[in-house]
Design an enzyme around this catalytic site. Structure first.
Site, mmCIF file in Angstrom:
data_model
loop_
_atom_site.group_PDB
_atom_site.id
_atom_site.type_symbol
_atom_site.label_atom_id
_atom_site.label_comp_id
_atom_site.label_asym_id
_atom_site.label_seq_id
_atom_site.Cartn_x
_atom_site.Cartn_y
_atom_site.Cartn_z
ATOM 1 N N TYR A 177 -11.323 5.762 -10.129
ATOM 2 C CA TYR A 177 -11.018 6.314 -8.801
ATOM 3 C C TYR A 177 -10.892 7.830 -8.805
ATOM 4 O O TYR A 177 -10.485 8.406 -7.798
ATOM 5 C CB TYR A 177 -9.682 5.760 -8.273
ATOM 6 C CG TYR A 177 -9.479 4.283 -8.458
ATOM 7 C CD1 TYR A 177 -10.271 3.369 -7.772
ATOM 8 C CD2 TYR A 177 -8.491 3.793 -9.299
ATOM 9 C CE1 TYR A 177 -10.079 2.003 -7.932
ATOM 10 C CE2 TYR A 177 -8.288 2.436 -9.461
ATOM 11 C CZ TYR A 177 -9.094 1.541 -8.783
ATOM 12 O OH TYR A 177 -8.901 0.197 -8.949
ATOM 13 N N PRO A 192 4.516 -4.803 -1.214
ATOM 14 C CA PRO A 192 4.312 -3.606 -2.038
ATOM 15 C C PRO A 192 4.244 -3.939 -3.531
ATOM 16 O O PRO A 192 4.917 -4.848 -4.002
ATOM 17 C CB PRO A 192 5.561 -2.772 -1.745
ATOM 18 C CG PRO A 192 6.603 -3.786 -1.397
ATOM 19 C CD PRO A 192 5.892 -4.946 -0.756
ATOM 20 N N GLY A 193 3.425 -3.219 -4.253
ATOM 21 C CA GLY A 193 3.351 -3.377 -5.703
ATOM 22 C C GLY A 193 3.619 -2.046 -6.387
ATOM 23 O O GLY A 193 4.636 -1.834 -7.047
ATOM 24 N N ARG A 194 2.680 -1.109 -6.160
ATOM 25 C CA ARG A 194 2.722 0.189 -6.848
ATOM 26 C C ARG A 194 4.052 0.916 -6.693
ATOM 27 O O ARG A 194 4.573 1.473 -7.662
ATOM 28 C CB ARG A 194 1.596 1.062 -6.263
ATOM 29 C CG ARG A 194 1.425 2.394 -6.943
ATOM 30 C CD ARG A 194 0.498 3.316 -6.118
ATOM 31 N NE ARG A 194 -0.658 2.655 -5.586
ATOM 32 C CZ ARG A 194 -1.888 2.702 -6.117
ATOM 33 N NH1 ARG A 194 -2.105 3.413 -7.195
ATOM 34 N NH2 ARG A 194 -2.888 2.071 -5.537
ATOM 35 N N CYS A 196 -15.936 6.186 -26.483
ATOM 36 C CA CYS A 196 -17.225 6.863 -26.582
ATOM 37 C C CYS A 196 -17.825 7.042 -25.200
ATOM 38 O O CYS A 196 -18.814 6.394 -24.852
ATOM 39 C CB CYS A 196 -18.148 6.073 -27.483
ATOM 40 S SG CYS A 196 -17.524 6.077 -29.151
ATOM 41 N N GLU A 197 -17.196 7.876 -24.413
ATOM 42 C CA GLU A 197 -17.655 8.074 -23.043
ATOM 43 C C GLU A 197 -17.022 9.357 -22.527
ATOM 44 O O GLU A 197 -15.802 9.524 -22.634
ATOM 45 C CB GLU A 197 -17.203 6.856 -22.224
ATOM 46 C CG GLU A 197 -17.768 6.839 -20.861
ATOM 47 C CD GLU A 197 -17.874 5.433 -20.278
ATOM 48 O OE1 GLU A 197 -18.086 4.460 -21.039
ATOM 49 O OE2 GLU A 197 -17.757 5.332 -19.055
ATOM 50 N N TYR A 243 -1.129 -0.764 -12.067
ATOM 51 C CA TYR A 243 -2.591 -0.743 -12.170
ATOM 52 C C TYR A 243 -3.106 -0.007 -13.410
ATOM 53 O O TYR A 243 -4.214 0.533 -13.390
ATOM 54 C CB TYR A 243 -3.224 -0.147 -10.898
ATOM 55 C CG TYR A 243 -2.842 -0.908 -9.652
ATOM 56 C CD1 TYR A 243 -3.285 -2.207 -9.440
ATOM 57 C CD2 TYR A 243 -2.016 -0.337 -8.680
ATOM 58 C CE1 TYR A 243 -2.915 -2.916 -8.302
ATOM 59 C CE2 TYR A 243 -1.638 -1.036 -7.538
ATOM 60 C CZ TYR A 243 -2.098 -2.323 -7.356
ATOM 61 O OH TYR A 243 -1.737 -3.019 -6.236
ATOM 62 N N GLY A 267 0.770 -1.236 0.000
ATOM 63 C CA GLY A 267 0.000 0.000 0.000
ATOM 64 C C GLY A 267 0.800 1.283 0.000
ATOM 65 O O GLY A 267 0.222 2.374 0.085
ATOM 66 N N ARG A 273 -7.848 4.164 -14.291
ATOM 67 C CA ARG A 273 -7.806 4.717 -12.934
ATOM 68 C C ARG A 273 -8.501 6.079 -12.792
ATOM 69 O O ARG A 273 -9.182 6.309 -11.793
ATOM 70 C CB ARG A 273 -6.364 4.770 -12.415
ATOM 71 C CG ARG A 273 -5.716 3.365 -12.353
ATOM 72 C CD ARG A 273 -4.406 3.359 -11.602
ATOM 73 N NE ARG A 273 -4.587 3.602 -10.187
ATOM 74 C CZ ARG A 273 -4.352 4.738 -9.593
ATOM 75 N NH1 ARG A 273 -3.878 5.754 -10.268
ATOM 76 N NH2 ARG A 273 -4.586 4.876 -8.317
HETATM 77 N N1 LLP Z 1 -1.338 -6.891 -0.658
HETATM 78 C C1 LLP Z 1 -2.667 -7.007 -0.736
HETATM 79 C C2 LLP Z 1 -3.354 -8.013 0.052
HETATM 80 C C3 LLP Z 1 -3.393 -6.159 -1.581
HETATM 81 O O1 LLP Z 1 -4.709 -6.277 -1.644
HETATM 82 C C4 LLP Z 1 -2.715 -5.185 -2.342
HETATM 83 C C5 LLP Z 1 -3.447 -4.284 -3.237
HETATM 84 C C6 LLP Z 1 -1.325 -5.120 -2.244
HETATM 85 C C7 LLP Z 1 -0.664 -5.989 -1.380
HETATM 86 C C8 LLP Z 1 -0.493 -4.146 -3.042
HETATM 87 O O2 LLP Z 1 -0.830 -2.825 -2.822
HETATM 88 P P1 LLP Z 1 0.119 -1.651 -3.420
HETATM 89 O O3 LLP Z 1 1.437 -1.722 -2.710
HETATM 90 O O4 LLP Z 1 0.289 -1.902 -4.871
HETATM 91 O O5 LLP Z 1 -0.637 -0.418 -3.144
HETATM 92 N N2 LLP Z 1 -6.446 -0.805 -8.424
HETATM 93 C C9 LLP Z 1 -6.176 0.129 -7.347
HETATM 94 C C10 LLP Z 1 -5.294 -0.501 -6.298
HETATM 95 C C11 LLP Z 1 -5.889 -1.759 -5.737
HETATM 96 C C12 LLP Z 1 -4.985 -2.386 -4.742
HETATM 97 C C13 LLP Z 1 -5.521 -3.691 -4.311
HETATM 98 N N3 LLP Z 1 -4.690 -4.390 -3.401
HETATM 99 C C14 LLP Z 1 -5.507 1.355 -7.928
HETATM 100 O O6 LLP Z 1 -5.284 1.398 -9.120
HETATM 101 O O7 LLP Z 1 -5.234 2.302 -7.213
#
Ligand code: LLP
Length: 513
Positions: free
Chosen positions: A359, A313-315, A386-387, A416, A270, A355
């Site tokens: 969001y 972490p991902g993002r 078309c939106e 994402y 997150g 996104r």
């Molecule tokens: N772990 C779990 C259990 C999660 O559900 C998530 C994200 C992560 C790790 C990784 O989170 P990050 O570090 O990437 O923030 N589509 C949305 C974000 C959805 C995130 C869902 N879970 C967006 O584009 O903002």
């Protein structure tokens, strides 16, 4: 310059609308002397000429470096408090076999949340033991596959999964490591976090139910309880939400230690990133230090051993490493009272970046193939769908002479965007190109019209075959049916070369109009 009332409060007109704002761009992004933006040493113009637009571009060195630096920062801070950290890359942010390998090479594990993500990680050669499997509704088949291949951990998300996972592990004659995802009652989003006693959401088990569920896990001979898991949200800037959640989880941890070992604690992902000039997320090293301090203090206060910590972490790893390249098709000044907003429409949109529509996410934009002295104009970058909600960048300033044919680059699209991409309006998903050291290569090819037609059972296959050409051009059969090339067909099975051709996807789009 006076604030344009059509712009959001936080956005002011820059002195120079060509500048690559610090913190938003991949670390290799530069403006060269001819004014073009280069990423990984490859110019925007060359990328567009070679691969067409829209195009996702990932700075490979930047992604690898972010992964390695994050891991090093967490390793160092948690070593300081006498423990170790397992870093999982959250594959949902962006996953391809190539990126999975970069992450593993940087020492990370991989967190997947579907059978599809698991398949990609395995296809990348990720050792199953390095994979964590998530999901609030894993199918029985997914649980069966995950246990059969021997994933390192399964994160149990509801009471019924205890038996399902135990039964699958038993069937394969193995003991499955599991974590229990607990709803800590903390929910964070960007600048703020909310702490409520009973949060109303689908993930995790109710906090108060955790002790009984851990006892049920411990009673299963085919399960090994590793510890608790929580994830409080995404795109979080501060540390307070993580601190509150860690504190709650460690109080539970102290109770659970009475009934057996609890070697690990997973604090989820997150960590936020900057999308605009005013976003100010905590640096990863600061987060690592603050989290280590909190974990150490909470464990000391309760007199319990510091567990092994896991994070996901991902993002923060892949988001800033990616940009999207578009070509401008039309521009349209729209006067609203005394003020003007310049609509700039590009050849992608909500199909490659959902996104903003999903969001209300904000992005930034720059002209990528030239600089201009023209006075900055407030722009809204719109897509071709078309939106009316099809917006890529709601508000930013570009040189006022932005015109059809210009290339635009939107930074911070690595996370994402591709993973949430769709085929809305039968627009093919763009290719993903990795750049490094002056070289660009396709890591996921773009979709062709053939791909889009391939699953439609109603497409007359005979007419389709008769009228195809080997050049990738769309042709119309004598019966008037639109058909497509055989090269695309081959490409749909993953053969090389089908996307590499300059602008092939765009050429095809043009000819079908
Ligand atoms: N772990 C779990 C259990 C999660 O559900 C998530 C994200 C992560 C790790 C990784 O989170 P990050 O570090 O990437 O923030 N589509 C949305 C974000 C959805 C995130 C869902 N879970 C967006 O584009 O903002």
């Amino acid at each position: 310059m006076a604030h344009n009332p059509l712009a959001p409060e936080w956005l002011s007109s820059p002195a120079d609308a060509n500048t690559l704002t610090d913190g938003l761009w991949p670390s290799s992004a530069r403006r060269t002397d001819d004014g073009a933006i280069t990423i990984g040493g490859v110019s925007a113009g060359d990328l567009a000429a070679q691969f067409g637009t829209p195009l996702y571009v990932i700075d490979e060195t930047d992604a690898r470096t972010r992964a390695a630096q994050l891991r090093a920062a967490f390793d160092a801070e948690f070593a300081r408090i006498g423990t170790t950290v397992r870093v999982y890359y959250a594959a949902k942010a962006f996953l391809s076999t190539e990126v999975a390998r970069w992450m593993v090479e940087a020492g990370l594990n991989i967190d997947v949340c579907s059978g599809g993500e698991l398949a990609v990680a395995l296809a990348a050669g990720v050792a199953p033991g390095r994979i964590g499997f998530h999901g609030n509704n894993k199918s029985r088949a997914e649980i069966n596959d995950a246990t059969r291949v021997g994933v390192g951990t399964i994160i149990i998300d509801s009471p019924v999964e205890i038996e399902r996972v135990a039964e699958a592990a038993g069937r394969h004659g193995m003991v499955q490591n599991v974590r229990l995802r607990v709803n800590s009652g903390v929910h964070a989003h960007t600048h703020e976090f909310l702490a409520t006693s009973h949060e109303d959401q689908k993930f995790g088990v109710v906090f108060e139910d955790a002790p009984a569920l851990v006892a049920a896990i411990r009673a299963q001979p085919s399960l090994n309880f590793l510890g608790l898991h929580c994830h409080i949200g995404s795109q979080i800037f501060g540390v307070d939400g993580f601190a509150e959640s860690a504190s709650r989880l460690l109080s539970l941890q102290a109770d659970l230690l009475a009934g057996g070992p609890v070697p690990e604690l997973n604090l989820g992902g997150g960590f936020g990133i900057a999308y605009t000039s005013v976003d100010d997320p905590s640096p990863v090293a600061d987060l690592a230090a603050a989290l280590a301090d909190i974990v150490a203090a909470e464990c000391a206060r309760r007199g319990i051993p510091v567990p092994v910590i896991a994070i996901e972490p991902g993002r923060v790893i892949i988001g800033p490493a990616g940009v999207t390249l578009y070509e401008v098709g039309t521009t349209k000044p729209v006067r609203i009272g005394e003020n003007t907003r310049l609509y700039v429409s590009v050849d992608g949109g909500m199909s490659d970046n959902a996104r903003p529509a999903l969001y209300g996410a904000e992005y930034s934009v720059r002209i990528a193939d030239r600089v201009s002295e023209a006075a900055p104009a407030l722009v809204r970058v719109a897509g071709k769908h078309c939106e009316s909600g099809d917006i890529v960048v709601d508000a930013d300033y570009l040189p006022g002479d932005v015109a059809p044919g210009d290339l635009l680059m939107v930074p911070a699209t690595g996370a994402y965007c591709w993973s949430l991409a769709s085929n809305y309006n039968y627009v093919g998903r763009p290719a993903v190109v990795a750049v490094a050291d002056g070289e660009a290569r396709v890591i996921v090819r773009g979709e062709t019209i053939d791909d889009l037609l391939a699953r439609d059972a109603g497409v007359p296959r005979s007419a389709h075959e008769v009228s195809t050409s080997s050049t990738g051009e769309v042709s119309t059969s004598s019966t008037g049916e639109v058909s497509t090339s055989s090269t695309g067909e081959a490409g749909s099975t993953g053969e090389a070369g089908s996307t590499g051709a300059a602008g092939s996807t765009n050429d095809m789009k043009e000819t079908t109009r």
